[in-house]
Design an enzyme around this catalytic site. Structure first.
Site, PDB file in Angstrom:
ATOM      1  N   LYS A  27     -17.805  67.414  84.032  1.00 23.74           N
ATOM      2  CA  LYS A  27     -18.038  68.784  84.472  1.00 23.74           C
ATOM      3  C   LYS A  27     -18.595  68.783  85.899  1.00 23.74           C
ATOM      4  O   LYS A  27     -18.119  69.522  86.760  1.00 23.74           O
ATOM      5  CB  LYS A  27     -19.035  69.439  83.516  1.00 23.74           C
ATOM      6  CG  LYS A  27     -18.901  70.929  83.402  1.00 23.74           C
ATOM      7  CD  LYS A  27     -19.877  71.479  82.351  1.00 23.74           C
ATOM      8  CE  LYS A  27     -19.334  71.325  80.936  1.00 23.74           C
ATOM      9  NZ  LYS A  27     -20.363  71.619  79.910  1.00 23.74           N
ATOM     10  N   ARG A  97     -26.270  73.061  81.846  1.00 26.54           N
ATOM     11  CA  ARG A  97     -25.075  72.623  81.119  1.00 26.54           C
ATOM     12  C   ARG A  97     -25.041  71.110  81.024  1.00 26.54           C
ATOM     13  O   ARG A  97     -25.280  70.405  81.991  1.00 26.54           O
ATOM     14  CB  ARG A  97     -23.818  73.091  81.853  1.00 26.54           C
ATOM     15  CG  ARG A  97     -23.924  74.465  82.444  1.00 26.54           C
ATOM     16  CD  ARG A  97     -22.742  74.796  83.355  1.00 26.54           C
ATOM     17  NE  ARG A  97     -21.479  74.830  82.649  1.00 26.54           N
ATOM     18  CZ  ARG A  97     -20.304  74.971  83.255  1.00 26.54           C
ATOM     19  NH1 ARG A  97     -20.239  75.052  84.582  1.00 26.54           N
ATOM     20  NH2 ARG A  97     -19.190  74.998  82.551  1.00 26.54           N
ATOM     21  N   GLY A 106     -17.829  71.046  72.635  1.00 26.70           N
ATOM     22  CA  GLY A 106     -18.822  71.651  71.758  1.00 26.70           C
ATOM     23  C   GLY A 106     -19.916  70.720  71.284  1.00 26.70           C
ATOM     24  O   GLY A 106     -20.733  71.105  70.466  1.00 26.70           O
ATOM     25  N   MET A 108     -22.436  69.354  72.951  1.00 26.92           N
ATOM     26  CA  MET A 108     -23.770  69.589  73.466  1.00 26.92           C
ATOM     27  C   MET A 108     -23.841  71.018  73.999  1.00 26.92           C
ATOM     28  O   MET A 108     -22.855  71.574  74.441  1.00 26.92           O
ATOM     29  CB  MET A 108     -24.102  68.561  74.529  1.00 26.92           C
ATOM     30  CG  MET A 108     -24.289  67.198  73.880  1.00 26.92           C
ATOM     31  SD  MET A 108     -24.728  65.942  75.037  1.00 26.92           S
ATOM     32  CE  MET A 108     -23.163  65.651  75.793  1.00 26.92           C
ATOM     33  N   ARG A 347     -10.878  70.750  84.020  1.00 23.99           N
ATOM     34  CA  ARG A 347     -10.702  69.380  83.544  1.00 23.99           C
ATOM     35  C   ARG A 347      -9.245  69.215  83.160  1.00 23.99           C
ATOM     36  O   ARG A 347      -8.542  70.205  82.961  1.00 23.99           O
ATOM     37  CB  ARG A 347     -11.600  69.094  82.344  1.00 23.99           C
ATOM     38  CG  ARG A 347     -11.353  70.043  81.203  1.00 23.99           C
ATOM     39  CD  ARG A 347     -12.336  69.839  80.064  1.00 23.99           C
ATOM     40  NE  ARG A 347     -12.147  70.885  79.079  1.00 23.99           N
ATOM     41  CZ  ARG A 347     -13.058  71.252  78.194  1.00 23.99           C
ATOM     42  NH1 ARG A 347     -14.239  70.672  78.181  1.00 23.99           N
ATOM     43  NH2 ARG A 347     -12.817  72.187  77.322  1.00 23.99           N
ATOM     44  N   HIS A 469     -11.992  75.476  68.767  1.00 20.83           N
ATOM     45  CA  HIS A 469     -12.283  74.087  68.403  1.00 20.83           C
ATOM     46  C   HIS A 469     -11.137  73.461  67.611  1.00 20.83           C
ATOM     47  O   HIS A 469     -10.678  72.363  67.914  1.00 20.83           O
ATOM     48  CB  HIS A 469     -13.581  74.036  67.591  1.00 20.83           C
ATOM     49  CG  HIS A 469     -13.959  72.654  67.165  1.00 20.83           C
ATOM     50  ND1 HIS A 469     -13.718  72.178  65.896  1.00 20.83           N
ATOM     51  CD2 HIS A 469     -14.527  71.635  67.843  1.00 20.83           C
ATOM     52  CE1 HIS A 469     -14.141  70.930  65.817  1.00 20.83           C
ATOM     53  NE2 HIS A 469     -14.643  70.578  66.984  1.00 20.83           N
ATOM     54  N   SER A 797       4.712  32.633  67.753  1.00 25.10           N
ATOM     55  CA  SER A 797       4.516  34.068  67.558  1.00 25.10           C
ATOM     56  C   SER A 797       3.113  34.238  66.984  1.00 25.10           C
ATOM     57  O   SER A 797       2.760  33.604  65.997  1.00 25.10           O
ATOM     58  CB  SER A 797       5.568  34.618  66.588  1.00 25.10           C
ATOM     59  OG  SER A 797       5.319  35.986  66.364  1.00 25.10           O
ATOM     60  N   CYS A 864       3.475  39.270  66.491  1.00 27.97           N
ATOM     61  CA  CYS A 864       4.136  40.032  65.439  1.00 27.97           C
ATOM     62  C   CYS A 864       3.143  40.658  64.461  1.00 27.97           C
ATOM     63  O   CYS A 864       3.531  41.241  63.463  1.00 27.97           O
ATOM     64  CB  CYS A 864       5.146  39.172  64.687  1.00 27.97           C
ATOM     65  SG  CYS A 864       4.395  37.795  63.819  1.00 27.97           S
ATOM     66  N   TYR A 884       7.051  38.979  74.522  1.00 32.01           N
ATOM     67  CA  TYR A 884       7.391  40.209  73.820  1.00 32.01           C
ATOM     68  C   TYR A 884       6.295  40.599  72.841  1.00 32.01           C
ATOM     69  O   TYR A 884       5.444  39.781  72.477  1.00 32.01           O
ATOM     70  CB  TYR A 884       8.726  40.072  73.070  1.00 32.01           C
ATOM     71  CG  TYR A 884       8.677  39.104  71.916  1.00 32.01           C
ATOM     72  CD1 TYR A 884       8.235  39.520  70.649  1.00 32.01           C
ATOM     73  CD2 TYR A 884       9.048  37.778  72.071  1.00 32.01           C
ATOM     74  CE1 TYR A 884       8.163  38.640  69.588  1.00 32.01           C
ATOM     75  CE2 TYR A 884       8.995  36.879  71.022  1.00 32.01           C
ATOM     76  CZ  TYR A 884       8.542  37.318  69.782  1.00 32.01           C
ATOM     77  OH  TYR A 884       8.461  36.452  68.742  1.00 32.01           O
TER      78      TYR A 884
END
Ligand code: ADP
Ligand code: MG
Ligand code: MG
Length: 937
Positions: A27, A97, A106, A108, A347, A469, A797, A864, A884
């Site tokens: 904020k 704030r 919500g 705080m 934000r 909310h 793997s 894997c 991979y």
């Protein structure tokens, strides 16, 4: 030099900027940035998160010099606003704030209108010429201060906020419905009644000195960092408590100044669909949380135009300016004071997965961001949203025709969900734990409902808008949700939901089935079948053409960009031909794990398997295996054909044998019949195979070593199937993988069998098929002796499920109670079975990579375990140089995106010049940490 504790903003400039979230909180950084770019922000200052940490470090005491710093910063703010804090002529009021580095909706609480007392109120009333407004501000302040700072906010669900109760009474007495209808004298009465209530409950008077009020409020914000809700939220998202929160002290602007004032919240794009439209809500003559709290139903932003064209224009300009500046969808709070716009917060907006993809693609197409940024913007998990089932349109039509449509609300979380109704978050969690699908239906939700919300298929609320909310959480968690469904109401005590339908009121009890369509906002009674999402229809079912599938087309774009960016290949864990086909549809470049034992559970297969296990002689065993051979061969052939030229890794039998055996009377009798053995003998054999610790028992390569004929049969099935497929022109290249190897000799034993049988098959067939033999690295000894093992193994793997289990010495089937306590106490930051534990398991992986490739340069390596589909683990696999990752087919899109993000992150780290900016410093610190880690090893 003492560190700077306070950063001021306002008047077109600021001490801080948007990159200082860690220090100023999200904020605070946003307020600073907006001030810097000339967006109208009420001036104020931010007390840093470091002060919060210091507060906790020093046993909950404020640093000595802080009060003086605050007085200094307040002077600057006063100068900018032209009012004085606590002044009896022209008082400055402020809000206090909280604001952590990530937004914790919500969690705080904010105190507004701070600085009012019996003197300043008179001045406010006089100067504004609007006593009603002044007293409205005062009664709000006293209530908020009472709740947040003095701790009168009710802790328990059943209890009501004492100020709410008094307010209700007052409205009743005055015969009005809304707060905004109360006249000045009623509000004035409220102030004294609120103060009396505070006195009665706390034994203390209301603090009159504005500076004391301020210091008390700052302390309360710091304390709130450790309140239960905040802690629960941090646990849930794995945020450490060490971050602390900043405090923003900001001069007030007033949306409650009358009919030309108001307050609202908005998104610069539609957060549910991603559509490029201004999306939000506002309330006239209201302050702060009124919009979100839903005391009155807000109006849509689109309606602003007609009401206040000039304000609508200011807002639209601000919207464009913010998007151009942040190059990202913003979620803003604004207040209109006498037709002048102020922005109180910005934000990056939370959005559904659907919206995330659309916004990223459209912003890239509009050249607002580049493709790399588009990729970086999408949380890989969000792609799940595009794969989630939807209701079958025909089924839904039928249901609607049959009168099952109950109500409509706002579509806040797309997708389809059916479940049993529950009305309390605790119930949702409990029912879910016993395996029920639930829909959490409530008047509204609040932060303490978070756990229950996570346990629900979806939520339904009567109240609140798209910024409530429930809507926020739905977007964050990717849940199906409908909010603001005004036709429903609740009798929590009776555990009933009432729905006002066209045909009269209907009542639903807890446990009854409902279905909610979070894309259209429709609530239906009963259980409704779902069908695959648009993307799945195009890719897997092939029942929809890409041309008619806009969501699919955006998805495909992101995937192709990701494929262009990533280095890691992706494979799938697939055991059957149909899974292989799905895997290819989702972009699999091979199969990383084909578990052969799953094949034994198929129809007609478990019988011979059981016969094999209970056989007492090798000859009997071979006879049973001979029955299994053609069945396995068939499955392998199907997989090879489905995969075409792509590599397929097949693992030889892994689980403990007794897992295959019947443990019930009937099954044992059946097995006795099939084998012609007496029941008692079968029982004995099952008894004999019992292990007290099967996960560490006779499994993996140990089985193949004890019963070489199993490995022989499996090798034969693989090679014969490969020959068959090759004969059809498929370029196959099976990779035969031996599990649970901890020493080279184990692998040597099994590899010898594979090579011998392979030679036999190929000679008999007169064919040439390239195959390789490798191993899983899934126990620590395997990792530590990887250089030895790599002399035999042609590939590795990482079986990170077992590797995690054996490294931690924690059985993965018994993690429940352990992890609950460990996560609670932050002993583990995240569940190591979900995300690779970099420091322990990860270290073993690094060792194995390095040692393996030291004996066999360029050795092919992959992963894997379940972790192969976890974005953070994919990033780790990229970092340690695997070739991979392999995961379940439906997680492939996530892995592709995560792999792309890993590659982009690496590329940008390489580009980044050493350290002037905070971000760069952080990166280099991370790199330094990695170096330490290397030497430690
Ligand atoms: P949260 O983090 O819960 O959103 P905020 O600090 O953003 O809490 O504030 C709660 C509400 O009060 C928001 O609607 C915000 O816009 C409003 N608000 C906060 N500070 C001021 C201020 N100085 N003037 C007017 N409204 C404010
Ligand atoms: Mg806010
Ligand atoms: Mg394993």
């Amino acid at each position: 030099m003492p560190q700077k504790r306070i950063f001021s903003f306002g008047g077109g400039k600021a001490d801080g900027n948007k990159d200082m979230k860690d220090l100023l909180g999200g904020k605070g950084a946003g307020l600073a940035e907006m001030s810097n770019i000339g967006i109208p922000v009420p001036p104020g200052f931010t007390i840093t998160t470091e002060v919060c940490t210091e507060y906790y470090r020093s046993g909950k005491k404020l640093p000595k010099a802080l009060e003086a710093d605050i007085r200094g910063a307040m002077k600057k703010t006063e100068a900018l606003v032209g009012k004085k804090f606590g002044d009896a002529e022209n008082p400055l009021l402020v809000s206090v704030r909280s604001g952590a580095r990530v937004s914790m909706p919500g969690m705080m609480d904010t105190v507004l209108n701070l600085g009012l007392n019996d003197q300043t109120i008179e001045a406010l009333a006089k100067r504004s010429g609007n006593p009603r407004f002044a007293w409205d501000s005062y009664r709000r302040f006293v209530a908020m201060f009472g709740d947040v700072v003095l701790g009168l906010k009710p802790e328990k669900k059943e209890d009501r906020d004492p100020f709410e109760v008094i307010l209700e009474k007052k409205k009743h007495a005055r015969g009005v419905k809304y707060d905004s209808e109360l006249p000045a004298d009623a509000l004035r009465e409220l102030v004294s009644e609120f103060k009396a209530e505070i006195k009665a409950r706390t034994g203390q008077g209301f603090p009159d000195d504005p500076f004391r009020q301020l210091v008390e409020a700052v302390l309360a914000v710091f304390r709130s960092w450790e309140n239960d809700r905040a802690i629960a939220y941090r646990k849930m998202y794995g945020y450490p408590s060490s971050w602390g929160t900043a405090v923003n002290v900001q001069s007030m602007v007033f949306g409650n100044m009358g009919e030309d004032s108001g307050t609202g919240v908005a998104f610069t794009r539609n957060p549910a669909t991603g559509e490029n439209e201004f999306y939000g809500e506002f309330l006239v003559n209201a302050q702060g949380e009124d919009v979100v709290a839903g005391t009155r139903t807000p109006q849509k932003i689109a309606q602003l135009e007609a009401k206040w064209p000039a304000v609508a224009r200011q807002l639209e300009e601000t919207r464009l300016k913010l998007e151009r500046h942040y190059r990202e969808m913003q979620d803003i709070e604004f207040t209109i004071e006498q037709a002048k716009l102020y922005v109180l917060q910005t934000r990056n907006g939370k959005r559904t997965g659907l919206a995330a993809v659309r916004i990223a693609v459209e912003m890239a197409d509009a050249k607002l961001i580049n493709k790399e940024e588009a990729l970086a913007r999408i949380d890989p998990e969000a792609l799940n949203h595009l794969l989630r089932p939807i209701f079958d349109a025909d089924r839904k039509k039928e249901a609607v025709k049959a009168g099952k449509l109950l109500a409509k609300g706002l579509p806040a979380g797309p997708g389809a969900a059916s479940g049993k109704l529950v009305f309390f978050a605790e119930d949702a969690a409990a029912w879910h734990a016993r395996g029920e699908a639930v829909i959490l239906a409530r008047h509204e939700t609040s932060p303490e409902d978070i756990r229950g919300m996570a346990a629900s298929e979806g939520f339904l609320t009567a109240f609140g808008g798209m910024t409530s909310h429930a809507a926020l959480v739905a977007r964050q968690m990717g849940k199906v949700a409908i909010v603001g469904c005004e036709a429903i109401s609740f009798d929590y005590h009776a555990r009933k939901m009432k729905v006002a339908t066209e045909k009269g009121e209907r009542t639903f009890a807890e446990g009854e089935w409902v279905s909610i369509d979070g894309t259209s906002g429709e609530v239906l009674e009963g259980r409704l079948d779902t069908k695959p999402s648009e993307v799945v229809q195009v890719l897997v079912e092939k029942t929809r053409a890409p041309e008619d599938a806009p969501v699919y087309r955006e998805f495909a774009k992101i995937m192709s960009w990701a494929d262009g960016a990533r280095r890691l290949k992706v494979r799938a864990n697939a055991d059957q031909p149909d899974q292989a086909t799905t895997a290819i549809a989702f972009g699999a470049q091979g199969i990383g794990l084909c578990r052969t034992e799953h094949m034994f559970f198929g129809e007609g297969k478990i019988g011979p398997m059981r016969e094999m296990i209970v056989a007492e002689t090798e000859a009997d065993r071979r006879a049973a295996l001979a029955k299994l051979l053609p069945l396995q061969r068939e499955d392998f052939r199907g997989i090879f054909e489905a995969m075409g030229h792509r590599p397929v890794t097949i693992r030889t039998i892994d689980p403990p044998l007794h897992e295959f055996l019947p443990h019930d009377e009937a099954g044992q009798a059946e097995l006795a019949r099939a084998t012609g053995k007496p029941l008692a003998k079968i029982r004995d054999r099952i008894e004999e195979l019992h292990e007290s610790n099967p996960m560490l028992g006779n499994r993996g390569c140990r089985l193949g070593i004890a019963y070489p004929e199993i490995t022989e049969m499996q090798t034969r099935a693989i090679l014969e199937a490969a020959c068959d497929a090759a004969a059809k022109g498929v370029k196959v290249e099976p990779e035969i993988m031996i599990p649970l190897v901890g020493s080279k000799k184990e692998l040597d034993d099994q590899a010898a069998i594979v090579h011998r049988v392979a030679d036999e098959v190929l000679a008999a067939r007169g064919q040439k098929v390239k195959y390789s033999v490798g191993t899983m690295i899934e126990i620590p000894r395997g990792a530590l002796t990887a250089d030895e093992i790599a002399r035999t193994a042609e590939f590795f793997s990482f079986g990170t499920n077992d590797l995690t289990q054996t490294t931690f010495g924690l059985s993965r089937d018994d993690t429940g109670p352990v992890l609950a306590a460990y996560l609670e106490k932050e002993i583990y930051a995240v569940d190591p079975f979900v995300s690779v534990d970099r420091d322990g398991v990860g270290q073993l992986m690094r060792i194995a990579v390095e040692k393996g490739r030291s004996s066999r340069p360029g050795m092919k390596m992959g992963i894997c375990g379940e972790h192969g589909g976890d974005p953070a683990s994919v990033v780790f696999c990229h970092e340690i140089g695997l070739d991979y990752v392999s995961c379940s087919p439906y997680r492939l899109p996530i892995a592709r995106l995560a792999a792309a993000q890993a590659a982009l992150k690496e590329a940008s780290a390489r580009k980044a010049k050493p350290a002037r900016r905070a971000g760069a410093r952080k990166a280099s610190r991370k790199m330094a940490a990695r170096k330490v880690f290397r030497t430690r090893r």
